[in-house]
Design an enzyme around this catalytic site. Structure first.
Site, PDB file in Angstrom:
ATOM      1  N   ILE A   1      -9.379  -7.651  -1.615  1.00 51.82           N
ATOM      2  CA  ILE A   1      -9.605  -7.951  -3.032  1.00 51.82           C
ATOM      3  C   ILE A   1      -9.095  -9.348  -3.386  1.00 51.82           C
ATOM      4  CG2 ILE A   1      -8.897  -7.303  -5.384  1.00 51.82           C
ATOM      5  CD1 ILE A   1      -8.738  -4.349  -4.325  1.00 51.82           C
TER       6      ILE A   1
ATOM      7  N   ASP B   1       6.312 -14.472   1.139  1.00 55.62           N
ATOM      8  CA  ASP B   1       6.541 -13.029   1.110  1.00 55.62           C
ATOM      9  C   ASP B   1       7.028 -12.713  -0.301  1.00 55.62           C
ATOM     10  OD1 ASP B   1       7.594 -10.469   1.215  1.00 55.62           O
ATOM     11  OD2 ASP B   1       8.382 -10.720   3.243  1.00 55.62           O
TER      12      ASP B   1
ATOM     13  N   TYR C   1       3.228   5.483  -4.009  1.00 55.57           N
ATOM     14  CA  TYR C   1       2.250   4.445  -4.355  1.00 55.57           C
ATOM     15  C   TYR C   1       1.890   4.529  -5.849  1.00 55.57           C
ATOM     16  CZ  TYR C   1      -2.043   1.680  -4.306  1.00 55.57           C
ATOM     17  OH  TYR C   1      -3.000   0.738  -4.577  1.00 55.57           O
TER      18      TYR C   1
HETATM   19  P1  NAI Z   1      -5.500  -5.795   2.006  1.00 61.17           P
HETATM   20  O1  NAI Z   1      -4.512  -5.122   2.914  1.00 61.17           O
HETATM   21  O2  NAI Z   1      -6.890  -6.065   2.486  1.00 61.17           O
HETATM   22  O3  NAI Z   1      -4.880  -7.152   1.447  1.00 61.17           O
HETATM   23  C1  NAI Z   1      -3.561  -7.200   0.965  1.00 61.17           C
HETATM   24  C2  NAI Z   1      -3.015  -8.601   1.199  1.00 61.17           C
HETATM   25  O4  NAI Z   1      -1.678  -8.629   0.658  1.00 61.17           O
HETATM   26  C3  NAI Z   1      -2.927  -8.983   2.682  1.00 61.17           C
HETATM   27  O5  NAI Z   1      -3.481 -10.259   2.900  1.00 61.17           O
HETATM   28  C4  NAI Z   1      -1.421  -8.943   2.961  1.00 61.17           C
HETATM   29  O6  NAI Z   1      -1.012  -9.889   3.963  1.00 61.17           O
HETATM   30  C5  NAI Z   1      -0.851  -9.306   1.587  1.00 61.17           C
HETATM   31  N1  NAI Z   1       0.534  -8.862   1.461  1.00 61.17           N
HETATM   32  C6  NAI Z   1       1.054  -7.643   1.760  1.00 61.17           C
HETATM   33  N2  NAI Z   1       2.385  -7.655   1.582  1.00 61.17           N
HETATM   34  C7  NAI Z   1       2.715  -8.898   1.154  1.00 61.17           C
HETATM   35  C8  NAI Z   1       3.936  -9.522   0.815  1.00 61.17           C
HETATM   36  N3  NAI Z   1       5.121  -8.876   0.915  1.00 61.17           N
HETATM   37  N4  NAI Z   1       3.922 -10.814   0.406  1.00 61.17           N
HETATM   38  C9  NAI Z   1       2.743 -11.491   0.326  1.00 61.17           C
HETATM   39  N5  NAI Z   1       1.550 -10.960   0.651  1.00 61.17           N
HETATM   40  C10 NAI Z   1       1.541  -9.668   1.067  1.00 61.17           C
HETATM   41  O7  NAI Z   1      -5.524  -4.841   0.710  1.00 61.17           O
HETATM   42  P2  NAI Z   1      -6.516  -4.724  -0.543  1.00 61.17           P
HETATM   43  O8  NAI Z   1      -7.249  -3.435  -0.417  1.00 61.17           O
HETATM   44  O9  NAI Z   1      -7.265  -5.968  -0.770  1.00 61.17           O
HETATM   45  O10 NAI Z   1      -5.434  -4.502  -1.700  1.00 61.17           O
HETATM   46  C11 NAI Z   1      -5.031  -5.527  -2.577  1.00 61.17           C
HETATM   47  C12 NAI Z   1      -4.416  -4.891  -3.808  1.00 61.17           C
HETATM   48  O11 NAI Z   1      -5.339  -3.974  -4.370  1.00 61.17           O
HETATM   49  C13 NAI Z   1      -3.122  -4.123  -3.578  1.00 61.17           C
HETATM   50  O12 NAI Z   1      -2.229  -4.391  -4.638  1.00 61.17           O
HETATM   51  C14 NAI Z   1      -3.575  -2.672  -3.640  1.00 61.17           C
HETATM   52  O13 NAI Z   1      -2.547  -1.813  -4.068  1.00 61.17           O
HETATM   53  C15 NAI Z   1      -4.692  -2.764  -4.651  1.00 61.17           C
HETATM   54  N6  NAI Z   1      -5.654  -1.680  -4.606  1.00 61.17           N
HETATM   55  C16 NAI Z   1      -6.402  -1.467  -3.478  1.00 61.17           C
HETATM   56  C17 NAI Z   1      -7.317  -0.424  -3.469  1.00 61.17           C
HETATM   57  C18 NAI Z   1      -8.165  -0.119  -2.266  1.00 61.17           C
HETATM   58  O14 NAI Z   1      -8.766   0.958  -2.252  1.00 61.17           O
HETATM   59  N7  NAI Z   1      -8.280  -1.009  -1.296  1.00 61.17           N
HETATM   60  C19 NAI Z   1      -7.492   0.458  -4.642  1.00 61.17           C
HETATM   61  C20 NAI Z   1      -6.671   0.113  -5.776  1.00 61.17           C
HETATM   62  C21 NAI Z   1      -5.787  -0.925  -5.742  1.00 61.17           C
END
Ligand code: NAI
Length: 252
Positions: A20, A55, A147
């Site tokens: 996202i 981070d 979560y």
């Molecule tokens: P993803 O895993 O594809 O991307 C998450 C990104 O955040 C990664 O690039 C990772 O390196 C970075 N990240 C993780 N921990 C970090 C830290 N401590 N410091 C800096 N960067 C960090 O995940 P996605 O699916 O794109 O999720 C993004 C957001 O969307 C999250 O907040 C998640 O909770 C939220 N979300 C996702 C849903 C889904 O179904 N994929 C649904 C609802 C919300």
């Protein structure tokens, strides 16, 4: 929406190297913004986006990265707090350490980055913060106690910050995605006993019968971040295939 709607504006997206966050950063850039992605893996970030290592659990690193972003971009108008991690289980399943770790990333991470960006946002004539929240903040989902608690906190923090910052001309909103087809969900499915059945169950949970795309969430974030949404603050925008708001009957 014009292609140059965000021309002249600058944006920071946390977690912008994947899913996202990456889709959002690319859309903001396509609409004319200069964009920096703060992430653990900044090398993954494609040009013209600027990748900066941070981070969100490390306050010193966050402050340095936000200053670097402001220097490279020439200020910060838009902040997208998107970095987040998942956790599975009921209230009995996660250790105290796990609770602290996930809250630290998903909630306190937003606090650290927003706090560091505020001096820059206060100088902007079009300041906007958009937090990535979740359907888990507004609907009870099984096996997601920790979560969901973090995302409930993100929703409350969004509203409280919107109230605190309204007189500074800074809007604060969030998006609540349903299950989105990102690498995160790919990893979740890989760990399932029967990935195909798990995917079908996640699709069936959303009235539209399919997963949300990262681009659809990005479009909602871009709307809330845009000067076109200048009267919108303190809201949560569901992007969930109808999962939160609809009570449909099974197809005949
Ligand atoms: P993803 O895993 O594809 O991307 C998450 C990104 O955040 C990664 O690039 C990772 O390196 C970075 N990240 C993780 N921990 C970090 C830290 N401590 N410091 C800096 N960067 C960090 O995940 P996605 O699916 O794109 O999720 C993004 C957001 O969307 C999250 O907040 C998640 O909770 C939220 N979300 C996702 C849903 C889904 O179904 N994929 C649904 C609802 C919300």
């Amino acid at each position: 929406m014009s292609r140059s709607e965000l021309h002249g504006l600058t944006a920071v997206v946390t977690g912008g190297a994947s899913g996202i966050g990456l889709a959002t950063a690319q859309l903001l850039a396509a609409r004319g913004a200069r964009v920096a992605c703060l992430d653990l893996t900044p090398k993954q970030v494609p040009e013209p986006l600027v990748g900066i290592r941070a981070d969100v659990t490390d306050d010193t690193e966050v402050r340095a990265a936000v200053e670097e972003a402001a220097r490279v971009l020439g200020g910060i108008d838009i902040l997208v707090n998107n970095a987040g991690i998942g956790a599975q289980g009921t209230i009995e399943d996660n250790s105290d350490d796990e609770w602290h770790r996930v809250l630290d990333v998903n909630v306190v991470g937003i606090v650290r980055v927003t706090r560091a960006a505020l001096p820059h946002l206060r100088r902007s004539a079009h300041a906007a913060v958009v937090n990535t929240c979740s359907i888990a903040a507004t609907a009870g989902l099984p096996q997601r106690a920790l979560y969901s608690a973090t995302k409930g906190a993100v929703l409350a923090l969004t509203r409280a910050s919107a109230a605190d910052l309204v007189h500074d001309g800074i809007r604060v909103n969030c998006v609540n995605p349903g299950t989105v087809d990102t690498p995160w969900v790919g990893r979740l499915l890989d760990r399932a006993d029967d990935p195909e059945a798990e995917r079908a169950a996640l699709e069936a949970r959303q009235p539209m019968g399919r997963l949300v795309t990262a681009d659809e969430v990005a479009a909602a974030v871009a709307h809330l971040a845009s000067p076109l949404a200048a009267s919108t603050t303190g809201t949560d925008l569901a992007v969930d295939g109808g999962m939160h708001g609809l009570r449909i009957r099974p197809r005949a």
